[in-house]
Design an enzyme around this catalytic site. Sequence first.
Site, PDB file in Angstrom:
ATOM      1  N   SER A 146       0.866  -1.191   0.000  1.00  0.00           N
ATOM      2  CA  SER A 146       0.000   0.000   0.000  1.00  0.00           C
ATOM      3  C   SER A 146       0.898   1.236   0.000  1.00  0.00           C
ATOM      4  O   SER A 146       2.087   1.153   0.327  1.00  0.00           O
ATOM      5  CB  SER A 146      -0.848  -0.021   1.278  1.00  0.00           C
ATOM      6  OG  SER A 146      -1.478   1.220   1.478  1.00  0.00           O
ATOM      7  N   TYR A 159      -3.600  -0.863  10.012  1.00  0.00           N
ATOM      8  CA  TYR A 159      -3.419  -1.046   8.569  1.00  0.00           C
ATOM      9  C   TYR A 159      -2.012  -0.584   8.167  1.00  0.00           C
ATOM     10  O   TYR A 159      -1.289  -1.275   7.452  1.00  0.00           O
ATOM     11  CB  TYR A 159      -4.499  -0.254   7.825  1.00  0.00           C
ATOM     12  CG  TYR A 159      -4.502  -0.469   6.333  1.00  0.00           C
ATOM     13  CD1 TYR A 159      -5.160  -1.563   5.782  1.00  0.00           C
ATOM     14  CD2 TYR A 159      -3.860   0.422   5.479  1.00  0.00           C
ATOM     15  CE1 TYR A 159      -5.175  -1.768   4.406  1.00  0.00           C
ATOM     16  CE2 TYR A 159      -3.870   0.218   4.106  1.00  0.00           C
ATOM     17  CZ  TYR A 159      -4.524  -0.870   3.574  1.00  0.00           C
ATOM     18  OH  TYR A 159      -4.523  -1.072   2.214  1.00  0.00           O
TER      19      TYR A 159
HETATM   20  P1  NAP Z   1     -11.714  -5.342  -1.056  1.00  0.00           P
HETATM   21  O1  NAP Z   1     -12.594  -5.323  -2.260  1.00  0.00           O
HETATM   22  O2  NAP Z   1     -12.315  -5.089   0.271  1.00  0.00           O
HETATM   23  O3  NAP Z   1     -10.948  -6.743  -1.074  1.00  0.00           O
HETATM   24  C1  NAP Z   1     -10.473  -7.391   0.051  1.00  0.00           C
HETATM   25  C2  NAP Z   1     -10.598  -8.887  -0.188  1.00  0.00           C
HETATM   26  O4  NAP Z   1     -10.045  -9.599   0.940  1.00  0.00           O
HETATM   27  C3  NAP Z   1     -12.066  -9.311  -0.318  1.00  0.00           C
HETATM   28  O5  NAP Z   1     -12.206 -10.226  -1.400  1.00  0.00           O
HETATM   29  C4  NAP Z   1     -12.345  -9.993   1.009  1.00  0.00           C
HETATM   30  O6  NAP Z   1     -13.347 -10.979   0.930  1.00  0.00           O
HETATM   31  C5  NAP Z   1     -10.982 -10.604   1.330  1.00  0.00           C
HETATM   32  N1  NAP Z   1     -10.887 -10.918   2.736  1.00  0.00           N
HETATM   33  C6  NAP Z   1     -11.175 -10.082   3.772  1.00  0.00           C
HETATM   34  N2  NAP Z   1     -11.056 -10.750   4.940  1.00  0.00           N
HETATM   35  C7  NAP Z   1     -10.687 -12.021   4.623  1.00  0.00           C
HETATM   36  C8  NAP Z   1     -10.430 -13.173   5.390  1.00  0.00           C
HETATM   37  N3  NAP Z   1     -10.546 -13.187   6.730  1.00  0.00           N
HETATM   38  N4  NAP Z   1     -10.076 -14.325   4.752  1.00  0.00           N
HETATM   39  C9  NAP Z   1      -9.990 -14.356   3.394  1.00  0.00           C
HETATM   40  N5  NAP Z   1     -10.227 -13.287   2.617  1.00  0.00           N
HETATM   41  C10 NAP Z   1     -10.576 -12.129   3.227  1.00  0.00           C
HETATM   42  O7  NAP Z   1     -10.576  -4.262  -1.210  1.00  0.00           O
HETATM   43  P2  NAP Z   1      -9.336  -4.111  -2.210  1.00  0.00           P
HETATM   44  O8  NAP Z   1      -9.079  -2.669  -2.277  1.00  0.00           O
HETATM   45  O9  NAP Z   1      -9.532  -4.880  -3.461  1.00  0.00           O
HETATM   46  O10 NAP Z   1      -8.166  -4.762  -1.350  1.00  0.00           O
HETATM   47  C11 NAP Z   1      -7.269  -5.728  -1.849  1.00  0.00           C
HETATM   48  C12 NAP Z   1      -5.877  -5.453  -1.286  1.00  0.00           C
HETATM   49  O11 NAP Z   1      -5.416  -4.211  -1.807  1.00  0.00           O
HETATM   50  C13 NAP Z   1      -5.849  -5.320   0.232  1.00  0.00           C
HETATM   51  O12 NAP Z   1      -4.680  -5.931   0.736  1.00  0.00           O
HETATM   52  C14 NAP Z   1      -5.767  -3.812   0.438  1.00  0.00           C
HETATM   53  O13 NAP Z   1      -5.159  -3.475   1.647  1.00  0.00           O
HETATM   54  C15 NAP Z   1      -4.897  -3.445  -0.747  1.00  0.00           C
HETATM   55  N6  NAP Z   1      -4.921  -2.018  -1.109  1.00  0.00           N
HETATM   56  C16 NAP Z   1      -6.051  -1.428  -1.574  1.00  0.00           C
HETATM   57  C17 NAP Z   1      -6.013  -0.073  -1.919  1.00  0.00           C
HETATM   58  C18 NAP Z   1      -7.211   0.642  -2.450  1.00  0.00           C
HETATM   59  O14 NAP Z   1      -7.121   1.862  -2.668  1.00  0.00           O
HETATM   60  N7  NAP Z   1      -8.325  -0.003  -2.684  1.00  0.00           N
HETATM   61  C19 NAP Z   1      -4.838   0.653  -1.796  1.00  0.00           C
HETATM   62  C20 NAP Z   1      -3.707   0.015  -1.320  1.00  0.00           C
HETATM   63  C21 NAP Z   1      -3.750  -1.340  -0.992  1.00  0.00           C
HETATM   64  P3  NAP Z   1     -14.882 -10.576   1.343  1.00  0.00           P
HETATM   65  O15 NAP Z   1     -15.231  -9.368   0.539  1.00  0.00           O
HETATM   66  O16 NAP Z   1     -15.662 -11.798   1.008  1.00  0.00           O
HETATM   67  O17 NAP Z   1     -14.846 -10.272   2.828  1.00  0.00           O
END
Ligand code: NAP
Length: 254
Positions: A146, A159
């Site tokens: 991130s 986080y």
């Molecule tokens: P997201 O749509 O909320 O995706 C998170 C995923 O992780 C979801 O598929 C969720 O499944 C899964 N997850 C959560 N808890 C879990 C558990 N206990 N066991 C297994 N799977 C689990 O958000 P995203 O933005 O795509 O995030 C993906 C990654 O990118 C994360 O590591 C986040 O920190 C990183 N990131 C995102 C951003 C951004 O701007 N969006 C920026 C920097 C980094 P469910 O939905 O079924 O709970």
Amino acid sequence: MAFNMDFFSLKGKTALVTGARTGIGQAISVGLAAAGAHVLLLGHRDNLGETKAKIDDIGGTYETILIDLSDVSSIREQLKPVLEKHSIDILVNNAGVIHREPAVDYKEQEWLRVMDVNINSVFVLSQEIGRGMVERGFGKIVNIASLLSFQGGLFVPAYTASKHAVAGLTKALANEWAGQGVQVNAIAPGYIETNNTEAIRNDKNRNETILDRIPAGRWGESDDLVGAAVFLASKASDYVSGHVLVVDGGWMGR
Ligand code: NAP
């Protein structure tokens, strides 16, 4: 060997992507399948239908695995049948959660949950799957870090700590395994429109402040991460090791 475009192909490879149900994990799963990989979609609830449909649409192949990554002590046991069935060539540690609360009020159970999903499970998966990669002399691990692997953020202390740890673990494992044919790298996404960022996108002031600083002039989309993920999962990145690749529309350069 002289470069050719097949270096980007993932044909014949098996990839495991965590958090494959939504957002970045979904886009990367579909992208790896488009590049030819058989993708093991890891979620924690049986609700991966949308990702499966997208892979079906492009004629890709997948299987689903249900493991709750917040229950770290159970991960090894649940992985055993997966590792008996598959030689995993590519691991994308993408699943992540966020909890926003001022530090003085931050609940211990939220701190522990964020750490378990965002970093403790990443170590266990990397260790269990990385062991086979080292034995076979081939593997690619791509961790999703991130901008908060570099910066402090606001109201998200767990986080930020977890994502700094993801960057550190990426370098630590890369140092141990680069000489054994296993590359460990990370992608640091900027501000991407997913469930993870819904709260700050809905906050008019935060949204404007963030947009003002992004030279690209827009929030990122999950698909913006796919090129970097395919590159880091492919032979094209064989000499890239321990790197945290920022994909942020220019935010960090500002
Ligand atoms: P997201 O749509 O909320 O995706 C998170 C995923 O992780 C979801 O598929 C969720 O499944 C899964 N997850 C959560 N808890 C879990 C558990 N206990 N066991 C297994 N799977 C689990 O958000 P995203 O933005 O795509 O995030 C993906 C990654 O990118 C994360 O590591 C986040 O920190 C990183 N990131 C995102 C951003 C951004 O701007 N969006 C920026 C920097 C980094 P469910 O939905 O079924 O709970």
